[in-house]
Every structure is written in C-alpha cells, then in structure tokens.
Design a protein around this motif. Structure first.
Motif, mmCIF file in Angstrom:
data_model
loop_
_atom_site.group_PDB
_atom_site.id
_atom_site.type_symbol
_atom_site.label_atom_id
_atom_site.label_comp_id
_atom_site.label_asym_id
_atom_site.label_seq_id
_atom_site.Cartn_x
_atom_site.Cartn_y
_atom_site.Cartn_z
ATOM 1 N N SER A 1 16.908 11.660 -2.923
ATOM 2 C CA SER A 1 15.970 10.553 -3.107
ATOM 3 C C SER A 1 14.449 11.046 -2.573
ATOM 4 O O SER A 1 14.645 11.529 -0.999
ATOM 5 C CB SER A 1 16.678 8.984 -3.194
ATOM 6 O OG SER A 1 16.926 9.262 -1.608
ATOM 7 N N THR A 2 13.841 11.359 -3.224
ATOM 8 C CA THR A 2 12.577 10.838 -2.318
ATOM 9 C C THR A 2 11.743 9.501 -2.463
ATOM 10 O O THR A 2 11.668 8.499 -3.069
ATOM 11 C CB THR A 2 11.633 11.689 -3.955
ATOM 12 O OG1 THR A 2 11.983 12.489 -5.090
ATOM 13 C CG2 THR A 2 9.853 11.728 -3.655
ATOM 14 N N VAL A 3 11.095 9.696 -1.168
ATOM 15 C CA VAL A 3 10.581 8.701 -0.572
ATOM 16 C C VAL A 3 8.893 8.751 -0.022
ATOM 17 O O VAL A 3 8.433 10.000 0.645
ATOM 18 C CB VAL A 3 10.539 8.448 1.184
ATOM 19 C CG1 VAL A 3 10.828 7.010 1.599
ATOM 20 C CG2 VAL A 3 13.038 8.324 0.898
ATOM 21 N N GLU A 4 7.953 8.005 -0.625
ATOM 22 C CA GLU A 4 6.383 8.458 -0.720
ATOM 23 C C GLU A 4 6.262 7.511 0.476
ATOM 24 O O GLU A 4 6.513 6.507 0.730
ATOM 25 C CB GLU A 4 6.208 7.402 -1.308
ATOM 26 C CG GLU A 4 5.988 7.859 -2.614
ATOM 27 C CD GLU A 4 5.460 7.240 -3.754
ATOM 28 O OE1 GLU A 4 4.110 7.589 -4.459
ATOM 29 O OE2 GLU A 4 6.043 6.074 -4.465
ATOM 30 N N ASP B 1 6.430 5.055 6.096
ATOM 31 C CA ASP B 1 7.102 4.002 4.052
ATOM 32 C C ASP B 1 6.306 4.090 3.239
ATOM 33 O O ASP B 1 6.353 2.101 3.789
ATOM 34 C CB ASP B 1 9.227 3.914 4.575
ATOM 35 C CG ASP B 1 9.168 3.622 2.963
ATOM 36 O OD1 ASP B 1 8.530 3.574 1.730
ATOM 37 O OD2 ASP B 1 10.550 3.200 3.206
ATOM 38 N N ILE B 2 5.537 3.986 2.249
ATOM 39 C CA ILE B 2 4.409 3.422 2.139
ATOM 40 C C ILE B 2 5.292 2.566 0.509
ATOM 41 O O ILE B 2 4.466 2.733 -0.612
ATOM 42 C CB ILE B 2 3.017 4.049 1.580
ATOM 43 C CG1 ILE B 2 3.553 5.550 1.131
ATOM 44 C CG2 ILE B 2 2.773 3.919 3.460
ATOM 45 C CD1 ILE B 2 2.211 6.694 0.602
ATOM 46 N N SER C 1 2.784 -12.086 0.085
ATOM 47 C CA SER C 1 3.807 -11.374 1.590
ATOM 48 C C SER C 1 3.733 -10.042 1.726
ATOM 49 O O SER C 1 3.851 -9.456 2.441
ATOM 50 C CB SER C 1 5.565 -11.351 0.693
ATOM 51 O OG SER C 1 5.618 -10.248 -0.126
ATOM 52 N N ILE C 2 2.947 -9.202 0.843
ATOM 53 C CA ILE C 2 3.060 -7.981 1.427
ATOM 54 C C ILE C 2 1.512 -7.902 2.278
ATOM 55 O O ILE C 2 0.570 -8.112 3.167
ATOM 56 C CB ILE C 2 1.989 -7.288 0.224
ATOM 57 C CG1 ILE C 2 3.292 -6.743 -1.221
ATOM 58 C CG2 ILE C 2 1.098 -5.525 0.642
ATOM 59 C CD1 ILE C 2 2.592 -6.278 -2.237
ATOM 60 N N ASP C 3 1.457 -6.503 3.565
ATOM 61 C CA ASP C 3 0.361 -6.675 4.644
ATOM 62 C C ASP C 3 -0.755 -6.092 4.053
ATOM 63 O O ASP C 3 -1.655 -6.986 5.331
ATOM 64 C CB ASP C 3 1.268 -6.131 5.614
ATOM 65 C CG ASP C 3 2.409 -6.754 6.110
ATOM 66 O OD1 ASP C 3 2.246 -7.333 6.184
ATOM 67 O OD2 ASP C 3 3.060 -5.770 7.130
ATOM 68 N N ASN C 4 -0.744 -5.428 3.007
ATOM 69 C CA ASN C 4 -1.836 -4.880 3.038
ATOM 70 C C ASN C 4 -2.263 -5.843 2.210
ATOM 71 O O ASN C 4 -2.574 -6.621 1.083
ATOM 72 C CB ASN C 4 -1.981 -4.037 1.708
ATOM 73 C CG ASN C 4 -1.167 -2.418 3.181
ATOM 74 O OD1 ASN C 4 -1.203 -1.959 3.712
ATOM 75 N ND2 ASN C 4 -0.558 -1.920 1.869
ATOM 76 N N VAL C 5 -4.075 -5.380 2.444
ATOM 77 C CA VAL C 5 -5.101 -6.686 1.554
ATOM 78 C C VAL C 5 -6.008 -6.045 0.184
ATOM 79 O O VAL C 5 -6.033 -4.786 -0.188
ATOM 80 C CB VAL C 5 -5.959 -6.626 2.422
ATOM 81 C CG1 VAL C 5 -7.373 -7.988 1.257
ATOM 82 C CG2 VAL C 5 -6.206 -7.352 3.644
ATOM 83 N N ILE C 6 -4.944 -6.706 -0.856
ATOM 84 C CA ILE C 6 -5.219 -6.506 -2.331
ATOM 85 C C ILE C 6 -5.873 -7.578 -3.071
ATOM 86 O O ILE C 6 -6.093 -8.781 -2.664
ATOM 87 C CB ILE C 6 -3.843 -7.149 -3.505
ATOM 88 C CG1 ILE C 6 -2.140 -6.051 -2.819
ATOM 89 C CG2 ILE C 6 -4.166 -6.729 -4.473
ATOM 90 C CD1 ILE C 6 -1.323 -5.955 -2.969
ATOM 91 N N GLY D 1 -8.507 -3.034 -5.354
ATOM 92 C CA GLY D 1 -7.811 -2.211 -4.876
ATOM 93 C C GLY D 1 -6.572 -2.666 -3.246
ATOM 94 O O GLY D 1 -6.794 -4.157 -3.733
ATOM 95 N N VAL D 2 -6.631 -2.257 -2.596
ATOM 96 C CA VAL D 2 -5.913 -1.939 -1.697
ATOM 97 C C VAL D 2 -6.546 -1.549 -0.344
ATOM 98 O O VAL D 2 -6.643 -0.402 -0.404
ATOM 99 C CB VAL D 2 -5.097 -1.154 -1.682
ATOM 100 C CG1 VAL D 2 -3.635 -1.285 -0.541
ATOM 101 C CG2 VAL D 2 -3.928 -2.069 -2.853
ATOM 102 N N LYS D 3 -6.902 -2.774 0.685
ATOM 103 C CA LYS D 3 -7.459 -2.172 1.898
ATOM 104 C C LYS D 3 -5.815 -2.179 2.518
ATOM 105 O O LYS D 3 -5.447 -3.028 2.912
ATOM 106 C CB LYS D 3 -8.054 -3.021 2.424
ATOM 107 C CG LYS D 3 -9.255 -3.441 1.867
ATOM 108 C CD LYS D 3 -10.375 -4.949 1.790
ATOM 109 C CE LYS D 3 -11.072 -5.011 1.498
ATOM 110 N NZ LYS D 3 -12.688 -3.827 2.102
ATOM 111 N N SER D 4 -5.827 -1.553 3.992
ATOM 112 C CA SER D 4 -4.801 -1.130 4.390
ATOM 113 C C SER D 4 -5.465 -0.669 6.790
ATOM 114 O O SER D 4 -5.951 -0.647 6.428
ATOM 115 C CB SER D 4 -4.384 0.128 4.418
ATOM 116 O OG SER D 4 -3.734 0.062 3.245
#
Length: 172
Positions: A1-4, A26-27, A68-73, A168-171
């Motif tokens: 399988s492919t993992v980004e 893993d993103i 629940s996501i750590d990145n800022v959306i 956008g998404v801020k990480s």
C-alpha cells in the motif's frame, strides 16, 4: 500500500563524519482533510455537506472531526479578510482561543515574527494570483515562544469564477 509521508532531513557532523538525521511523518490524515477543503465548498464557516458526506455525518460530527486534528484548518473571506472558520487546534498552536481570531482579523499577522511579517502580509494578494500557495514562517505565540509554521492555502472560487474565500491548513 501507499502511505503519504512528510520527510525532513537535516545534515550534521557526528564524530567528524557527515550524517543526516531523517524524520518521516505519516500525513495521510492531513492530506485527506486538505482534499476535502479543496473539493467541498464551505457554508457558514463549516464544510458544506456533499451528497456522500450528508449521508455520513452532520455538521456537528464534521466539526468534531476538524476539532480533533492537530493542524489548524482555517477559512478567510477574500473581501473582508475576516475569519470564517477555524478549528480548535489554533489554541494549541497560537496559545489563544479561536474566539480571538474571529474578533480581530489582524491577529494572524500580528503574531507573525517581525522578520517574516512582510512575506506573510503579501500572502493573500499573492494567493489570488497563484490560487495555491505554501509558505513557511515563524510566529510568536501569546506566551512568547517562537514556532515555525507551514501554511498551505488555496483560493476557492464561486460558480462565476470569482474568489470568495481562502482555505488553508497550518502545521507546526
């Protein structure tokens, strides 16, 4: 399988020999949310329910997922630059509650490190031209801590091709 994955490589010297410190992260979750932001229009600060999404979840469930996501959306109006949506991860990253960003549309830029402010100030006008943009810059959190961010943004167009918002998404 492919993992980004996201790969960060930092060269250094260890006991007189060149070496590289490599970190792979893993993103897949982040990429899934980015694809949703790009392909599903937002309505009143949340992602609109597409036919497949409307059967699977409600607005509250979607907000719970985004929360629940750590990145800022984030989503910002192209006409007023006011924040239309921001998930709760902003508090962890910036050290301020989301409500502060809704109240003060200039807070985003005010928290950017002074040395990076000029490039970040030009981000949204540049985004109108390019439609997709990724920037790396520093912020100074409310507690004085400096952090590097990667900010990936996209212009969302209406059916007439006019820019209506930036998403956008801020990480960290």
């Amino acid at each position: 399988s492919t993992v980004e994955v996201e790969v960060t490589a930092v060269p250094f010297v260890f006991q007189g020999n060149p070496a590289v410190h490599v970190v792979m992260r893993d993103i897949a979750e982040r990429k899934l949310m980015e694809r949703r932001l790009v392909h599903e229009p937002a309505v009143t600060g949340v992602l609109a329910e597409s036919p497949s999404l409307s059967q699977a979840t409600s607005e509250e469930k979607l907000n719970s997922i985004l929360g629940s996501i750590d990145n800022v959306i984030w989503s910002i109006s192209t006409s007023t630059y006011e924040t239309l949506y921001i998930n709760p991860a902003v508090e962890k990253l910036y050290g301020l509650p989301a409500a502060e960003f809704y109240k003060n549309k200039d807070l985003w830029l005010a928290m950017v490190h002074p040395d990076d402010r000029k490039i970040v100030a030009g981000m949204l006008p540049q985004l109108i031209k390019e439609e997709v943009l990724t920037l790396e810059y520093r912020i100074i959190r409310s507690d004085g801590e400096e952090r590097w961010l990667e900010d990936r943004a996209r212009v969302v167009l209406d059916t007439d091709g006019r820019a209506v918002r930036f998403d956008g998404v801020k990480s960290d």
